[in-house]
Scaffold this motif. Structure first.
Motif, PDB file in Angstrom:
ATOM      1  N   PRO A 271      20.235 -20.782  -8.208  1.00  0.00           N
ATOM      2  CA  PRO A 271      20.833 -21.286  -9.462  1.00  0.00           C
ATOM      3  C   PRO A 271      20.817 -22.806  -9.558  1.00  0.00           C
ATOM      4  O   PRO A 271      20.485 -23.367 -10.614  1.00  0.00           O
ATOM      5  N   GLU A 272      21.159 -23.473  -8.456  1.00  0.00           N
ATOM      6  CA  GLU A 272      21.164 -24.937  -8.461  1.00  0.00           C
ATOM      7  C   GLU A 272      19.757 -25.481  -8.681  1.00  0.00           C
ATOM      8  O   GLU A 272      19.558 -26.477  -9.402  1.00  0.00           O
ATOM      9  N   ARG A 275      18.868 -25.133 -12.355  1.00  0.00           N
ATOM     10  CA  ARG A 275      19.584 -26.120 -13.177  1.00  0.00           C
ATOM     11  C   ARG A 275      18.926 -27.493 -13.077  1.00  0.00           C
ATOM     12  O   ARG A 275      18.780 -28.214 -14.072  1.00  0.00           O
TER      13      ARG A 275
END
Length: 313
Positions: A271-272, A275
């Motif tokens: 997820p990071e 992003r």
């Protein structure tokens, strides 16, 4: 069960010196299932031949099953079993007779050899084949017979040199089912080589990797994968330019529109990562995570694959 220090083997071929095994230090505890891995030409087979007294070491020491391989090779052979890559049984006798004869060669009485042959035929599902000649058996059946021949004298340690090579998936699974049953029944220490990395990953309690005659990794499969390879994130970009930018941002490697990134914990890192790419204006078409394999471990250590077949033997 195996204790070596500085074990080496040097060959001279056409006035050229080849160091096949270079100072191996190895300890294997009783009852363990150890996978010994390496590409062709890495020194696997030479090491096995040293440990089973088929080759004398150039230098160093090896004590196998309590006996020194140089000073007491007969003592080693009396306590080990060896299942090589080729078939062990002859073609002239029936399956039961092959087993009884092997037992007699190890000093068993006729009655003990017959009883032991019957026991192994039951465990390895060979009873229906007792009167067949080995040449009429399938590949999987012959490998089960090879294993029975290696176990006829109740060895403390069994060497298995690529026991499932050349078998179809069903026969491979069948061989492993029998190997694990035998280990449970007798507590035999198993030391094996295999080209099927998933076998080592799933079955072995310990993995030892050799390359260029030296041990370069030793531990459980999970330890090696966690410590030396790590998880991977695979990103697919829309263009090669986006992939190159994503690789620079994530520290990954771009191949066309694909980017591969090594991370300690891929599900948590993904997820990071996405992003960060979105913030940089990089569009990702697809993303997936994967746990490493033992081949990834070897690739990290050496820059090439464990399954390379074009290495010099």
């Amino acid at each position: 069960m195996i204790h070596t220090r500085g074990l080496t083997r040097v060959f001279t071929m056409k006035k050229e010196t080849v160091e096949a095994v270079r100072g191996i230090d190895l300890d294997v505890e009783p009852g363990r299932l150890v996978a010994f891995l390496g590409p062709n030409g890495a020194g696997k087979s030479t090491t096995l031949r040293l440990l089973t007294t088929l080759l004398p070491p150039t230098s160093g020491t090896a004590v196998v099953a309590g006996h020194d391989v140089t000073r007491d090779p007969a003592g080693v052979r009396s306590r080990i079993g060896y299942v090589g890559q080729k078939n062990s049984a002859g073609e002239s006798f029936r399956v039961r007779d092959e087993l009884v004869t092997q037992g007699r060669c190890y000093g068993l009485t006729v009655s003990d050899a017959v009883a032991r042959a019957g026991e192994l035929m039951r465990l390895l599902d060979l009873e229906d084949l007792a009167t067949r000649r080995p040449g009429t058996l399938s590949g999987g059946q012959r490998r089960r017979l090879d294993i029975a021949l290696g176990l006829i004298h109740r060895p403390d340690l069994l060497f298995l040199d690529e026991p499932s090579t050349g078998l179809d998936p069903k026969s491979r699974a069948d061989i492993w089912r029998h190997i694990l049953r035998l280990r449970e029944a007798y507590g035999t220490t198993l030391f094996l080589t295999t080209h099927y990395l998933e076998e080592a990953d799933n079955m072995a309690e310990r993995v030892v990797i050799i390359d260029n005659g030296s041990i370069i990794a030793d531990g459980t499969a999970e330890q090696l994968k966690n410590d030396l390879a790590g998880d991977s994130i695979t990103l697919t970009a829309h263009t090669g330019q986006d992939a190159a930018r994503a690789a620079d941002l994530t520290g990954g490697v771009a191949e066309g529109v694909t980017v591969r990134v090594r991370v300690p914990n891929a599900p948590a890192a993904l997820p990071e990562c996405l992003r960060a790419l979105e913030a940089a204006g990089i569009k990702v078409a697809a993303a997936e995570t994967a746990r490493p394999t033992l081949d990834d471990v070897f690739l990290t250590l050496t820059g090439r694959s464990l399954t390379d077949d074009d290495l010099p033997a």
